[in-house]
Design a protein around this motif. Structure first.
Motif, PDB file in Angstrom:
ATOM      1  N   TYR A  24       0.821  -1.209   0.000  1.00  0.00           N
ATOM      2  CA  TYR A  24       0.000   0.000   0.000  1.00  0.00           C
ATOM      3  C   TYR A  24       0.857   1.263   0.000  1.00  0.00           C
ATOM      4  O   TYR A  24       1.962   1.275   0.525  1.00  0.00           O
ATOM      5  CB  TYR A  24      -0.895   0.030   1.241  1.00  0.00           C
ATOM      6  N   LEU A  46      -4.639   3.084  -1.017  1.00  0.00           N
ATOM      7  CA  LEU A  46      -4.342   2.707  -2.399  1.00  0.00           C
ATOM      8  C   LEU A  46      -3.349   1.552  -2.395  1.00  0.00           C
ATOM      9  O   LEU A  46      -2.327   1.605  -1.712  1.00  0.00           O
ATOM     10  CB  LEU A  46      -3.771   3.906  -3.154  1.00  0.00           C
ATOM     11  N   ILE A  60       1.994  -1.567  -6.156  1.00  0.00           N
ATOM     12  CA  ILE A  60       1.363  -0.296  -5.786  1.00  0.00           C
ATOM     13  C   ILE A  60       1.068   0.534  -7.021  1.00  0.00           C
ATOM     14  O   ILE A  60      -0.028   1.078  -7.173  1.00  0.00           O
ATOM     15  CB  ILE A  60       2.242   0.478  -4.778  1.00  0.00           C
ATOM     16  N   ARG A  61       2.030   0.629  -7.923  1.00  0.00           N
ATOM     17  CA  ARG A  61       1.817   1.418  -9.145  1.00  0.00           C
ATOM     18  C   ARG A  61       0.681   0.831  -9.984  1.00  0.00           C
ATOM     19  O   ARG A  61      -0.168   1.557 -10.492  1.00  0.00           O
ATOM     20  CB  ARG A  61       3.114   1.513  -9.938  1.00  0.00           C
ATOM     21  N   GLU A  63      -1.836  -1.083  -8.903  1.00  0.00           N
ATOM     22  CA  GLU A  63      -3.101  -0.895  -8.188  1.00  0.00           C
ATOM     23  C   GLU A  63      -3.580   0.559  -8.280  1.00  0.00           C
ATOM     24  O   GLU A  63      -4.773   0.800  -8.426  1.00  0.00           O
ATOM     25  CB  GLU A  63      -2.964  -1.318  -6.721  1.00  0.00           C
ATOM     26  N   CYS A  64      -2.672   1.525  -8.210  1.00  0.00           N
ATOM     27  CA  CYS A  64      -3.077   2.934  -8.354  1.00  0.00           C
ATOM     28  C   CYS A  64      -3.671   3.185  -9.742  1.00  0.00           C
ATOM     29  O   CYS A  64      -4.672   3.893  -9.871  1.00  0.00           O
ATOM     30  CB  CYS A  64      -1.893   3.869  -8.094  1.00  0.00           C
ATOM     31  N   ARG A  65      -3.066   2.596 -10.771  1.00  0.00           N
ATOM     32  CA  ARG A  65      -3.620   2.750 -12.127  1.00  0.00           C
ATOM     33  C   ARG A  65      -5.001   2.108 -12.212  1.00  0.00           C
ATOM     34  O   ARG A  65      -5.934   2.685 -12.766  1.00  0.00           O
ATOM     35  CB  ARG A  65      -2.679   2.146 -13.162  1.00  0.00           C
ATOM     36  N   GLU A  67      -7.143   1.277  -9.709  1.00  0.00           N
ATOM     37  CA  GLU A  67      -8.150   1.797  -8.778  1.00  0.00           C
ATOM     38  C   GLU A  67      -8.563   3.236  -9.064  1.00  0.00           C
ATOM     39  O   GLU A  67      -9.728   3.575  -8.926  1.00  0.00           O
ATOM     40  CB  GLU A  67      -7.632   1.700  -7.341  1.00  0.00           C
ATOM     41  N   TYR A  70      -4.195   6.737 -11.681  1.00  0.00           N
ATOM     42  CA  TYR A  70      -2.999   7.558 -11.475  1.00  0.00           C
ATOM     43  C   TYR A  70      -1.739   6.711 -11.422  1.00  0.00           C
ATOM     44  O   TYR A  70      -1.782   5.544 -11.032  1.00  0.00           O
ATOM     45  CB  TYR A  70      -3.086   8.305 -10.137  1.00  0.00           C
ATOM     46  N   ALA A  72       2.104   6.458  -9.591  1.00  0.00           N
ATOM     47  CA  ALA A  72       2.604   6.779  -8.256  1.00  0.00           C
ATOM     48  C   ALA A  72       4.106   6.607  -8.200  1.00  0.00           C
ATOM     49  O   ALA A  72       4.672   5.770  -8.903  1.00  0.00           O
ATOM     50  CB  ALA A  72       1.948   5.873  -7.216  1.00  0.00           C
ATOM     51  N   LEU A 105       1.402  10.512  -5.243  1.00  0.00           N
ATOM     52  CA  LEU A 105       0.682  10.306  -6.490  1.00  0.00           C
ATOM     53  C   LEU A 105       1.277  11.224  -7.539  1.00  0.00           C
ATOM     54  O   LEU A 105       1.637  12.363  -7.251  1.00  0.00           O
ATOM     55  CB  LEU A 105      -0.804  10.621  -6.333  1.00  0.00           C
ATOM     56  N   LEU A 119     -11.376   7.988  -6.128  1.00  0.00           N
ATOM     57  CA  LEU A 119     -10.333   8.677  -5.368  1.00  0.00           C
ATOM     58  C   LEU A 119     -10.966   9.730  -4.469  1.00  0.00           C
ATOM     59  O   LEU A 119     -11.756  10.551  -4.928  1.00  0.00           O
ATOM     60  CB  LEU A 119      -9.335   9.349  -6.322  1.00  0.00           C
TER      61      LEU A 119
END
Length: 151
Positions: A24, A46, A60-61, A63-65, A67, A70, A72, A105, A119
């Protein structure tokens, strides 16, 4: 650098547990707000489940894309949690290890692929109060205690 570690729940030796490793991102914007994903189930940091042989930062990168759409920048690991619990989502007892990283982010890359994630930027106190999972709320508290040079 040593990291904070905490266990949530108790391991029952008579139980079988599914295993899940997660990574995360915990960060703040210039106003001090923390990004989270709001879902029909509640608020979450995130990040999420690490896929087979996937490095934490790549997870993480990704999952950010997925979810929130973005990119990160992932900086450093600052804490880890172990959690033993019944997971209705998986219909079984789970042992979840969460790795929490500082970062930020970056640019919005496009629309998220997980349409039920939105978000939201929360104040630190709102974040601790609203996060569904106690281990994630704990990680935010640990993050807030970090010296700015460690974020």
């Amino acid at each position: 650098m040593s990291i904070a570690v905490k266990t949530f729940g108790e391991k029952n030796p008579a139980q079988k547990y599914g295993r899940r490793v997660c990574a995360y991102l915990v960060c703040q914007n210039e106003e001090g707000l923390i990004p989270v994903a709001k879902t029909p189930r509640g608020y979450f940091l995130l990040g999420g489940g690490v896929e087979q042989n996937e490095p934490h930062r790549a997870c993480i990168r990704r999952e950010c894309r997925e979810e929130i759409g973005y990119d990160a920048k992932v900086r450093r690991l600052f804490c880890r949690s172990e959690r033993y619990h019944w997971a209705a989502r998986f219909s079984r007892n789970m042992h979840m290890t969460g790795f929490y990283y500082t970062g930020k982010l970056l640019d919005k890359l496009g629309e998220p692929t997980e349409s039920n994630h939105v978000l939201e930027w929360l104040t630190p106190s709102e974040c601790v109060e609203k996060l569904l999972l106690p281990n994630q709320a704990w990680a935010v508290k640990i993050y807030l205690e970090l010296d700015d040079s460690m974020k």
